[in-house]
Design an enzyme around this catalytic site. Structure first.
Site, PDB file in Angstrom:
ATOM      1  N   SER A   8       0.846  -1.198   0.000  1.00 56.94           N
ATOM      2  CA  SER A   8       0.000   0.000   0.000  1.00 56.94           C
ATOM      3  C   SER A   8       0.878   1.243   0.000  1.00 56.94           C
ATOM      4  O   SER A   8       1.592   1.525   0.966  1.00 56.94           O
ATOM      5  CB  SER A   8      -0.905   0.000   1.228  1.00 56.94           C
ATOM      6  OG  SER A   8      -1.591   1.231   1.267  1.00 56.94           O
ATOM      7  N   HIS A  33      -0.997  -1.069  -4.462  1.00 59.63           N
ATOM      8  CA  HIS A  33      -2.309  -0.783  -3.858  1.00 59.63           C
ATOM      9  C   HIS A  33      -2.374   0.723  -3.569  1.00 59.63           C
ATOM     10  O   HIS A  33      -1.517   1.278  -2.885  1.00 59.63           O
ATOM     11  CB  HIS A  33      -2.493  -1.593  -2.567  1.00 59.63           C
ATOM     12  CG  HIS A  33      -3.847  -1.447  -1.962  1.00 59.63           C
ATOM     13  ND1 HIS A  33      -4.950  -2.150  -2.417  1.00 59.63           N
ATOM     14  CD2 HIS A  33      -4.294  -0.671  -0.942  1.00 59.63           C
ATOM     15  CE1 HIS A  33      -6.007  -1.829  -1.702  1.00 59.63           C
ATOM     16  NE2 HIS A  33      -5.636  -0.916  -0.795  1.00 59.63           N
ATOM     17  N   ASP A  35      -4.691   3.808  -2.133  1.00 64.23           N
ATOM     18  CA  ASP A  35      -5.844   4.148  -1.296  1.00 64.23           C
ATOM     19  C   ASP A  35      -6.291   5.578  -1.542  1.00 64.23           C
ATOM     20  O   ASP A  35      -5.548   6.520  -1.240  1.00 64.23           O
ATOM     21  CB  ASP A  35      -5.467   4.001   0.182  1.00 64.23           C
ATOM     22  CG  ASP A  35      -5.288   2.543   0.570  1.00 64.23           C
ATOM     23  OD1 ASP A  35      -6.216   1.749   0.340  1.00 64.23           O
ATOM     24  OD2 ASP A  35      -4.208   2.194   1.092  1.00 64.23           O
ATOM     25  N   MET A  37      -8.918   8.350  -0.384  1.00 61.36           N
ATOM     26  CA  MET A  37      -9.846   8.660   0.719  1.00 61.36           C
ATOM     27  C   MET A  37     -10.336  10.101   0.583  1.00 61.36           C
ATOM     28  O   MET A  37      -9.530  10.989   0.303  1.00 61.36           O
ATOM     29  CB  MET A  37      -9.121   8.531   2.057  1.00 61.36           C
ATOM     30  CG  MET A  37      -8.474   7.180   2.282  1.00 61.36           C
ATOM     31  SD  MET A  37      -7.567   7.188   3.844  1.00 61.36           S
ATOM     32  CE  MET A  37      -6.877   5.531   3.817  1.00 61.36           C
ATOM     33  N   HIS A  66      -8.187   1.460  -4.641  1.00 59.17           N
ATOM     34  CA  HIS A  66      -9.215   1.225  -3.620  1.00 59.17           C
ATOM     35  C   HIS A  66      -9.871   2.565  -3.290  1.00 59.17           C
ATOM     36  O   HIS A  66      -9.249   3.423  -2.660  1.00 59.17           O
ATOM     37  CB  HIS A  66      -8.509   0.613  -2.385  1.00 59.17           C
ATOM     38  CG  HIS A  66      -9.383   0.402  -1.200  1.00 59.17           C
ATOM     39  ND1 HIS A  66      -8.859   0.133   0.059  1.00 59.17           N
ATOM     40  CD2 HIS A  66     -10.733   0.402  -1.042  1.00 59.17           C
ATOM     41  CE1 HIS A  66      -9.846  -0.016   0.923  1.00 59.17           C
ATOM     42  NE2 HIS A  66     -10.985   0.152   0.281  1.00 59.17           N
ATOM     43  N   MET A  68     -12.139   4.815  -1.290  1.00 58.49           N
ATOM     44  CA  MET A  68     -12.881   5.006  -0.043  1.00 58.49           C
ATOM     45  C   MET A  68     -13.534   6.375  -0.138  1.00 58.49           C
ATOM     46  O   MET A  68     -13.161   7.326   0.570  1.00 58.49           O
ATOM     47  CB  MET A  68     -11.926   4.905   1.156  1.00 58.49           C
ATOM     48  CG  MET A  68     -11.534   3.469   1.464  1.00 58.49           C
ATOM     49  SD  MET A  68     -10.031   3.347   2.438  1.00 58.49           S
ATOM     50  CE  MET A  68      -8.829   3.423   1.115  1.00 58.49           C
ATOM     51  N   MET A 137     -12.020  -5.720   4.381  1.00 65.97           N
ATOM     52  CA  MET A 137     -11.289  -4.792   5.244  1.00 65.97           C
ATOM     53  C   MET A 137     -11.051  -5.467   6.592  1.00 65.97           C
ATOM     54  O   MET A 137     -11.995  -5.864   7.271  1.00 65.97           O
ATOM     55  CB  MET A 137     -12.089  -3.496   5.451  1.00 65.97           C
ATOM     56  CG  MET A 137     -12.248  -2.637   4.210  1.00 65.97           C
ATOM     57  SD  MET A 137     -10.701  -2.236   3.372  1.00 65.97           S
ATOM     58  CE  MET A 137      -9.766  -1.423   4.657  1.00 65.97           C
ATOM     59  N   ASP A 175      -7.163  -6.446   3.404  1.00 68.17           N
ATOM     60  CA  ASP A 175      -6.580  -5.103   3.480  1.00 68.17           C
ATOM     61  C   ASP A 175      -6.647  -4.549   4.899  1.00 68.17           C
ATOM     62  O   ASP A 175      -7.730  -4.267   5.406  1.00 68.17           O
ATOM     63  CB  ASP A 175      -7.338  -4.187   2.508  1.00 68.17           C
ATOM     64  CG  ASP A 175      -6.701  -2.813   2.395  1.00 68.17           C
ATOM     65  OD1 ASP A 175      -5.609  -2.602   2.947  1.00 68.17           O
ATOM     66  OD2 ASP A 175      -7.318  -1.951   1.735  1.00 68.17           O
TER      67      ASP A 175
END
Ligand code: DX5
Ligand code: ZN
Length: 217
Positions: A8, A33, A35, A37, A66, A68, A137, A175
Site C-alpha cells: 500500500s 495498492h 488508497d 480517501m 481502492h 474510499m 477490510m 486489506d
C-alpha cells in the site's frame, strides 16, 4: 495460484515517491495498492488524481485502486484514464452497486467490492458472479498502521465458501494490518491477495518484507 502481494503506497514516503515506486517495481510485489480517501466516507484524506498520476509514471506493475469515497461513479472513468487496472468501490458507498460494477467492467478494468469489517459477506450473494475481487477490510478503513481484526479469518473462510459454491472466479483480497504473523493463516483461509502498508514501508528492509510475504503463499 501463488498469493499476490500489493504494497500500500499510503505507507510510503511521499517525499521519496519515485524511490518507493521503484522499490516496488524491483521487488516480488505483484500490484501497487492505491488508497483514495475523501474525508467523507472515511475520516481521513489521502491523496488525489495528481499524486496518482505521479505514481503511474513510475509504476511498472498493475495499479489496484481502492476508492474510499462516496458516490464513486463520478470518478470511475477518471481512474481508468489514470491507469487503474483493478478498481474497487465500497459496498457501503454504492446505492446501485450492480451499475457501478458494470461501469467499471465496461471500461476494461477488473471490478472489486470492499466490505467494511461490520458488513456481512452474505450481502454479496447476488453480485458475486459479477465481480472480480472482494476486498475484505481487516481494519476500519481510513488509516494505515491499525491492528488486524481477528474476525477476518472466519469472514475469509465464509467468503471462500460463497465463491466456491457459486462457481465464481472472484479473488479475495485482505486489506489492513497484514503482517508476516497473520499472512499464512489468511492464505490458508482462502486469501488470494494481501495488501500490506506499514508492515512493508515502516520496516528496515521493505523489499525483504515483500519477499517474505510472497514466500508464505
Ligand atoms: C486502510 C487502507 C489500507 C491501508 C493498509 O483504509 O485501505 O490499504 O493502507 O495499511 P496497513 O497495512 O498499514 O494496515
Ligand atoms: Zn486499501
Amino acid at each position: 495460484m501463488p498469493v499476490l502481494i500489493a504494497p500500500s503506497v499510503l505507507a510510503s514516503d511521499f517525499g521519496n515517491l519515485e524511490r518507493d515506486c521503484k522499490m516496488i517495481n524491483n521487488s516480488k510485489a505483484d500490484w501497487f495498492h492505491i488508497d483514495i480517501m475523501d474525508g467523507v466516507f472515511v475520516p481521513n484524506i489521502s491523496f488525489g488524481m495528481s499524486v496518482l498520476e505521479a505514481i503511474q509514471t513510475h509504476a511498472k506493475k498493475p495499479l489496484d485502486v481502492h476508492l474510499m469515497i462516496v458516490d464513486p461513479d463520478r470518478y470511475i472513468e477518471k481512474f481508468h484514464q489514470l491507469g487503474a487496472e483493478v478498481l474497487t468501490v465500497h459496498y457501503e458507498a454504492c446505492d446501485h452497486l450492480h451499475r457501478s460494477i458494470q461501469q467499471i467492467k465496461s471500461l476494461g478494468m477488473k471490478a472489486g467490492v470492499a466490505l467494511n469489517p461490520h458488513t456481512p459477506v452474505s450481502h454479496l450473494k447476488d453480485i458475486i458472479l459479477d465481480i472480480d475481487l472482494v476486498c475484505l477490510m481487516s481494519v476500519n478503513p481510513g488509516f494505515g498502521g491499525q491492528s488486524f481484526i481477528e474476525n477476518t479469518y472466519s469472514k475469509t473462510k465464509e467468503l471462500k465458501g460463497l465463491i466456491e459454491n457459486s462457481k465464481s472466479t472472484c479473488l479475495i483480497e485482505i486489506d489492513g494490518g497484514v503482517t508476516d504473523q497473520n499472512a499464512a493463516k489468511l492464505i490458508s483461509c482462502g486469501a488470494d491477495i494481501l495488501v500490506a502498508g506499514s508492515h512493508v514501508f515502516k520496516s528496515e528492509n521493505p523489499t525483504e518484507k515483500i519477499s517474505t510475504l510472497k514466500s508464505l503463499g
